[in-house]
Design an enzyme around this catalytic site. Structure first.
Site, PDB file in Angstrom:
ATOM      1  N   ASP A 208       0.811  -1.219   0.000  1.00  0.00           N
ATOM      2  CA  ASP A 208       0.000   0.000   0.000  1.00  0.00           C
ATOM      3  C   ASP A 208       0.853   1.283   0.000  1.00  0.00           C
ATOM      4  OD1 ASP A 208      -2.822   1.083   0.670  1.00  0.00           O
ATOM      5  OD2 ASP A 208      -1.595   2.027   2.211  1.00  0.00           O
ATOM      6  N   GLU A 251       1.231  -0.668  -5.055  1.00  0.00           N
ATOM      7  CA  GLU A 251       0.321   0.437  -5.383  1.00  0.00           C
ATOM      8  C   GLU A 251       1.196   1.678  -5.548  1.00  0.00           C
ATOM      9  OE1 GLU A 251      -3.384   3.073  -3.660  1.00  0.00           O
ATOM     10  OE2 GLU A 251      -1.740   2.471  -2.371  1.00  0.00           O
ATOM     11  N   ASP A 319     -10.825   2.329  -4.041  1.00  0.00           N
ATOM     12  CA  ASP A 319     -10.674   3.764  -3.780  1.00  0.00           C
ATOM     13  C   ASP A 319     -11.500   4.565  -4.791  1.00  0.00           C
ATOM     14  OD1 ASP A 319      -8.985   3.635  -1.564  1.00  0.00           O
ATOM     15  OD2 ASP A 319      -7.246   3.252  -2.845  1.00  0.00           O
TER      16      ASP A 319
HETATM   17  C1  NOJ Z   1      -4.173   3.354  -0.218  1.00  0.00           C
HETATM   18  C2  NOJ Z   1      -5.390   2.545  -0.033  1.00  0.00           C
HETATM   19  O1  NOJ Z   1      -5.764   1.976  -1.273  1.00  0.00           O
HETATM   20  C3  NOJ Z   1      -6.454   3.442   0.535  1.00  0.00           C
HETATM   21  O2  NOJ Z   1      -7.690   2.802   0.595  1.00  0.00           O
HETATM   22  C4  NOJ Z   1      -6.014   3.937   1.889  1.00  0.00           C
HETATM   23  O3  NOJ Z   1      -6.948   4.861   2.400  1.00  0.00           O
HETATM   24  C5  NOJ Z   1      -4.658   4.598   1.807  1.00  0.00           C
HETATM   25  N1  NOJ Z   1      -3.709   3.825   1.065  1.00  0.00           N
HETATM   26  C6  NOJ Z   1      -4.108   4.813   3.190  1.00  0.00           C
HETATM   27  O4  NOJ Z   1      -3.765   3.571   3.733  1.00  0.00           O
END
Ligand code: NOJ
Length: 560
Positions: A208, A251, A319
């Site tokens: 992440d 990511e 997201d």
């Molecule tokens: C990326 C994640 O995909 C998202 O959902 C999250 O709020 C942020 N990182 C913080 O962890």
């Protein structure tokens, strides 16, 4: 390369499916999905054809960022189950041929994590070994509002802690302090957690928030505090030592050249895979314009990767549908086409909607979008519910709009839970995309359903290693800008995919060069053998039509 080479590096021909346990299936009737429920649906996932399950964060958490705020890296949120249940999931999934990867959130913890509680207790690192687990500064940070990720909630990436009068760094919410990834003890703790989940049976991690690892600018506004590549090399090295075939999927929403650096460049010693955010955003721009050129350009501009690396392709995730890498004018075009109302937009950069509503409920266009996704070079990633065409709940706060319970049937709560609706972890979608209209049961045995279409696309992927491994060529054709014709070639075989992004029917002359005259051309969806005289084949496409062709030399007896 030889076909046998494709038996290594499983992630290059995988189909990934992302889900959040708490919204998938509730077995104990408390309104919250759980591991026992997921266990009941592993066969559904295996039948769908996916080969890798990505579990969103399942760790103990105050749940102020849907689990991305972790307070214990070594256990399971008790609302979902326990480690014993997790082992059952891993065993069941492995038995059915699925790999399982976990979300790994190392950029930050929850402010409830014991490390942060200890860190804030005393500001002198000589007296407090946890102080430097996080990033602190004593001087006023100044205006950092341009750097916050969630501008609706935060206006600075630093928050003053009353206990010590110093500021701590948090790129995301203030309740998610950033870890100091330059601290050997922090790295050791995180690798211990990585080792723990690998030992339990996980096959890798979706990592992440990678762009924020750098934690810069530093205290004086200068260089980054952390070298993110040094951290990534350590993580990759450790993962590889423990499990040679485990994967790391980043990511990393950055420009392609920065992504190449996060693959480790020629050394390929950082991520195995990364999501292609640039390609995803170009896909939406192309669909909005009904013009394949932005997507074709994005594909051609992808940097060449080491043979062990792979792009993960996707159309939707949990997201906002971020359009941050488009220009303001391009983003507005996508907004106009797919989310014109303010309530459909979020953070000024993204959309709260899922695909079916963006496509205006036009089934042919929706199917074309998924066909396109599955035809792109890379590893396709589905977000739960996409396979049945779930919609969103625009009344839900921000990104929660697309995190509604899975819709299994037309019964109470969409078959997700037997609890009273008021007790559900999230309300079920209530409008024309609710469970009465969109659910697994209705689609499972209907050959014309979206679910059956997705299954077909996955079947094609399994039969065509060209898609994960092949060399890309964007084909010239005579049918105008709405049509993308591309080919993925591997040794003496190729898959040619033709997609009409426009609403009007077209006829495309598809080149089949490179296989001698009169090659063997098979339609991978209908199984028809096509007449392909010479080195081209005419293809008629409906508005939003698609064709998938396998091209091989004449007389080739390869099966399938
Ligand atoms: C990326 C994640 O995909 C998202 O959902 C999250 O709020 C942020 N990182 C913080 O962890």
């Amino acid at each position: 390369m030889r076909i046998t080479d494709t038996s290594d590096l499983w992630w290059k021909s995988a189909v990934i499916y992302c889900l959040d346990v708490e919204t998938f299936l509730d077995a104990d009737g408390d309104g919250i999905g759980d591991l026992e429920g997921l266990a009941q649906r592993i066969d559904y996932l295996a039948d769908l054809g996916i080969t890798c399950l990505w579990l969103m964060p399942f760790y103990p958490s105050p749940d102020r960022d849907d689990g991305y705020d972790i307070k214990d890296y070594l256990s399971v949120d008790e609302r979902l189950g326990d480690l014993g249940r997790m082992v059952e999931i891993l065993r069941l999934a492995h038995d059915r041929g699925l790999r399982v990867i976990a979300d790994l959130v190392v950029n930050h913890t929850s402010d409830q994590h014991p490390w942060f509680r200890r860190s804030r207790a005393e500001k002198d690192p000589a007296k407090n070994p946890y102080r430097d687990y996080y990033v602190w500064r004593a001087d006023e940070p100044g205006d950092t509002s341009a750097q916050v990720v969630f501008p609706d909630q935060e206006d600075s990436i630093w928050t003053k802690d009353d206990k010590t009068g110093e500021w701590y760094l948090h790129h995301f919410y203030r309740h998610q302090p950033d870890l100091n990834l330059d601290h050997p003890e922090v790295v050791a703790e995180l690798l211990r957690a990585v080792g723990f989940w690998l030992e339990l049976g996980f096959d890798g991690f979706r990592v992440d928030g990678v762009p924020f690892f750098a934690q810069g600018p530093g205290k004086e506004g200068g260089d980054d505090l952390v070298d993110p590549h040094a951290f990534m090399k350590q993580l990759r090295d450790f993962v590889q030592l423990r499990r040679g075939d485990a994967v790391t999927l980043g990511e990393v929403n950055l420009a392609h050249e920065d992504q190449l650096a996060f693959f480790g460049g020629d050394a390929a010693d950082e991520f195995h895979m990364q999501f292609d955010f640039i390609g995803m955003q170009a896909t939406y721009l192309s669909m909005a314009r009904q013009d394949a050129r932005p997507l074709a350009t994005a594909l051609q501009e992808r940097p060449e990767l080491h043979r062990t690396n792979q792009w993960a392709t996707f159309l939707r995730n949990h997201d906002e549908l971020t359009l941050d890498k488009l220009s303001d004018a391009e983003r507005q075009e996508v907004f106009d086409a797919f989310g014109p109302e303010e309530r459909m937009q979020v953070y000024g950069r993204g959309l709260k909607r899922r695909l079916p509503t963006m496509m205006g409920g036009e089934p042919r266009r929706l199917r074309m979008a998924y066909s396109l996704l599955f035809s792109l070079p890379g590893t396709p990633t589905l977000y739960y519910g996409e396979e049945i065409g779930m919609g969103e709940d625009l009344a839900a706060e921000g990104r929660m709009a697309v995190r509604t319970p899975m819709q299994w049937s037309a019964t109470k709560n969409g078959g997700f839970s037997s609890a009273r609706p008021s007790r559900l972890v999230q309300p079920v979608v209530g409008d024309g995309y609710g469970p009465e209209h969109v659910n697994v049961m209705d689609q499972l045995h209907d050959p014309d359903s979206l679910l059956s279409w997705i299954r077909t696309l996955i079947r094609i992927r399994h039969a065509c290693p060209e898609l994960g491994w092949g060399e890309l060529e964007i084909l010239e054709h005579d049918a105008g800008p709405a049509v993308l014709a591309h080919r993925l070639s591997l040794e003496s075989t190729a898959v040619v995919a033709v997609h009409n992004l426009g609403a009007d029917p077209v006829t495309v002359t598809v080149p089949t060069h490179g296989f001698g005259g009169d090659p063997r051309v098979v339609d991978l969806v209908t199984h028809d053998v096509l007449a392909a005289p010479g080195t081209e084949v005419p293809c008629a496409l409906e508005g939003y039509g698609v064709r998938w062709l396998r091209v091989r030399p004449t007389g080739d007896l390869a099966v399938p």
